[in-house]
Design a protein around this motif. Sequence first.
Motif, PDB file in Angstrom:
ATOM      1  N   GLN A  16       0.818  -1.213   0.000  1.00 41.08           N
ATOM      2  CA  GLN A  16       0.000   0.000   0.000  1.00 41.08           C
ATOM      3  C   GLN A  16       0.856   1.270   0.000  1.00 41.08           C
ATOM      4  N   ASN A  17       2.164   1.074   0.150  1.00 42.56           N
ATOM      5  CA  ASN A  17       3.101   2.200   0.117  1.00 42.56           C
ATOM      6  C   ASN A  17       4.029   2.119  -1.088  1.00 42.56           C
ATOM      7  N   GLY A  18       3.567   1.446  -2.144  1.00 43.84           N
ATOM      8  CA  GLY A  18       4.287   1.457  -3.406  1.00 43.84           C
ATOM      9  C   GLY A  18       5.206   0.284  -3.690  1.00 43.84           C
ATOM     10  N   PHE A  19       5.266  -0.689  -2.801  1.00 44.23           N
ATOM     11  CA  PHE A  19       6.129  -1.843  -3.006  1.00 44.23           C
ATOM     12  C   PHE A  19       5.431  -2.890  -3.859  1.00 44.23           C
ATOM     13  N   GLU A  20       6.176  -3.444  -4.796  1.00 37.99           N
ATOM     14  CA  GLU A  20       5.681  -4.529  -5.633  1.00 37.99           C
ATOM     15  C   GLU A  20       5.801  -5.834  -4.855  1.00 37.99           C
ATOM     16  N   ASP A  21       4.751  -6.633  -4.855  1.00 33.07           N
ATOM     17  CA  ASP A  21       4.752  -7.932  -4.187  1.00 33.07           C
ATOM     18  C   ASP A  21       5.454  -8.935  -5.107  1.00 33.07           C
ATOM     19  N   SER A  38      17.072  -0.160  -6.757  1.00 33.27           N
ATOM     20  CA  SER A  38      15.953  -1.031  -6.375  1.00 33.27           C
ATOM     21  C   SER A  38      16.113  -1.450  -4.925  1.00 33.27           C
ATOM     22  N   LEU A  39      15.047  -1.295  -4.155  1.00 37.42           N
ATOM     23  CA  LEU A  39      15.040  -1.698  -2.759  1.00 37.42           C
ATOM     24  C   LEU A  39      14.223  -2.972  -2.632  1.00 37.42           C
ATOM     25  N   VAL A  40      14.802  -3.983  -1.977  1.00 42.77           N
ATOM     26  CA  VAL A  40      14.091  -5.233  -1.732  1.00 42.77           C
ATOM     27  C   VAL A  40      14.004  -5.445  -0.222  1.00 42.77           C
ATOM     28  N   VAL A  41      12.785  -5.593   0.276  1.00 44.53           N
ATOM     29  CA  VAL A  41      12.551  -5.863   1.692  1.00 44.53           C
ATOM     30  C   VAL A  41      12.167  -7.336   1.834  1.00 44.53           C
ATOM     31  N   VAL A  42      12.914  -8.053   2.675  1.00 45.86           N
ATOM     32  CA  VAL A  42      12.510  -9.406   3.044  1.00 45.86           C
ATOM     33  C   VAL A  42      11.647  -9.226   4.285  1.00 45.86           C
ATOM     34  N   ASN A  43      10.353  -9.319   4.081  1.00 45.06           N
ATOM     35  CA  ASN A  43       9.359  -9.096   5.127  1.00 45.06           C
ATOM     36  C   ASN A  43       9.250 -10.351   5.998  1.00 45.06           C
ATOM     37  N   SER A  44       8.694 -10.201   7.181  1.00 43.82           N
ATOM     38  CA  SER A  44       8.631 -11.296   8.138  1.00 43.82           C
ATOM     39  C   SER A  44       7.489 -11.077   9.132  1.00 43.82           C
ATOM     40  N   VAL A  45       7.095 -12.158   9.807  1.00 41.73           N
ATOM     41  CA  VAL A  45       6.048 -12.051  10.823  1.00 41.73           C
ATOM     42  C   VAL A  45       6.589 -11.618  12.187  1.00 41.73           C
ATOM     43  N   CYS A  46       7.887 -11.522  12.344  1.00 38.83           N
ATOM     44  CA  CYS A  46       8.471 -11.242  13.656  1.00 38.83           C
ATOM     45  C   CYS A  46       8.164  -9.827  14.132  1.00 38.83           C
ATOM     46  N   ASN A  69      12.788   1.713  -7.720  1.00 39.28           N
ATOM     47  CA  ASN A  69      11.990   0.488  -7.720  1.00 39.28           C
ATOM     48  C   ASN A  69      11.894  -0.053  -6.300  1.00 39.28           C
ATOM     49  N   LEU A  70      10.689  -0.435  -5.906  1.00 37.19           N
ATOM     50  CA  LEU A  70      10.442  -0.957  -4.558  1.00 37.19           C
ATOM     51  C   LEU A  70       9.804  -2.332  -4.673  1.00 37.19           C
ATOM     52  N   GLY A  71      10.391  -3.320  -3.987  1.00 37.24           N
ATOM     53  CA  GLY A  71       9.845  -4.668  -4.036  1.00 37.24           C
ATOM     54  C   GLY A  71       9.981  -5.364  -2.699  1.00 37.24           C
ATOM     55  N   THR A  72       9.170  -6.388  -2.500  1.00 36.98           N
ATOM     56  CA  THR A  72       9.208  -7.126  -1.249  1.00 36.98           C
ATOM     57  C   THR A  72       8.860  -8.595  -1.454  1.00 36.98           C
ATOM     58  N   VAL A  73       9.554  -9.434  -0.705  1.00 36.02           N
ATOM     59  CA  VAL A  73       9.238 -10.860  -0.619  1.00 36.02           C
ATOM     60  C   VAL A  73       8.903 -11.141   0.842  1.00 36.02           C
ATOM     61  N   PHE A  74       8.198 -12.239   1.078  1.00 34.28           N
ATOM     62  CA  PHE A  74       7.811 -12.552   2.447  1.00 34.28           C
ATOM     63  C   PHE A  74       8.416 -13.897   2.856  1.00 34.28           C
ATOM     64  N   ALA A  75       9.343 -13.842   3.808  1.00 33.26           N
ATOM     65  CA  ALA A  75       9.997 -15.059   4.305  1.00 33.26           C
ATOM     66  C   ALA A  75       8.969 -15.962   4.977  1.00 33.26           C
ATOM     67  N   GLY A  76       9.066 -17.247   4.703  1.00 35.21           N
ATOM     68  CA  GLY A  76       8.137 -18.201   5.297  1.00 35.21           C
ATOM     69  C   GLY A  76       6.810 -18.285   4.585  1.00 35.21           C
ATOM     70  N   PHE A  77       6.661 -17.530   3.488  1.00 34.59           N
ATOM     71  CA  PHE A  77       5.420 -17.543   2.720  1.00 34.59           C
ATOM     72  C   PHE A  77       5.723 -17.614   1.216  1.00 34.59           C
ATOM     73  N   ASP A  78       6.482 -16.643   0.729  1.00 29.57           N
ATOM     74  CA  ASP A  78       6.935 -16.657  -0.667  1.00 29.57           C
ATOM     75  C   ASP A  78       8.274 -17.405  -0.708  1.00 29.57           C
ATOM     76  N   ILE A  79       8.227 -18.688  -0.447  1.00 30.44           N
ATOM     77  CA  ILE A  79       9.435 -19.484  -0.202  1.00 30.44           C
ATOM     78  C   ILE A  79      10.451 -19.386  -1.346  1.00 30.44           C
ATOM     79  N   GLU A  80      10.051 -19.740  -2.548  1.00 31.29           N
ATOM     80  CA  GLU A  80      10.981 -19.765  -3.678  1.00 31.29           C
ATOM     81  C   GLU A  80      11.411 -18.355  -4.083  1.00 31.29           C
ATOM     82  N   ALA A  81      10.502 -17.415  -4.049  1.00 36.18           N
ATOM     83  CA  ALA A  81      10.840 -16.028  -4.379  1.00 36.18           C
ATOM     84  C   ALA A  81      11.855 -15.468  -3.384  1.00 36.18           C
ATOM     85  N   THR A  82      11.655 -15.768  -2.118  1.00 34.39           N
ATOM     86  CA  THR A  82      12.583 -15.308  -1.086  1.00 34.39           C
ATOM     87  C   THR A  82      13.957 -15.918  -1.292  1.00 34.39           C
TER      88      THR A  82
END
Length: 136
Positions: A16-21, A38-46, A69-82
Amino acid sequence: MYPEEIVNPMKAELTQNGFEDLDSIEKVQEFLKKEGTSLVVVNSVCGCAAGGARPGVVLSLANEKSPQNLGTVFAGFDIEATKVAREAMLPFPPSSPSVALFKDGELVHMLERHHIEGHSPQMIAENLKQAYNEFC
């Protein structure tokens, strides 16, 4: 793998703040080929992702210079992408959350979990702003 109903609101804090999933291998690969910064955030539930990383990254964008460029992957969810995103972050070991800045596909700045955990969103944002000012 984490349940979608838990992960989606955490993903939304960034998307919602411009990051590509970047939820697939192909999306990560295409994203990392982009020219410029390009900024990549490895997101997490912690808790440090919720209390530091996500708000800090969003705050960092309020800067004269910021990544194209803004992008994000989610550890523990987007397994292969992460996994693919983390391969681009070598030699740094896997870390969740983490934030990587690339310039023309080359890693130029990295925030690992130990740079995030116990630090305020403002401190994280200032670290990233300094990197943006240097590389963007």
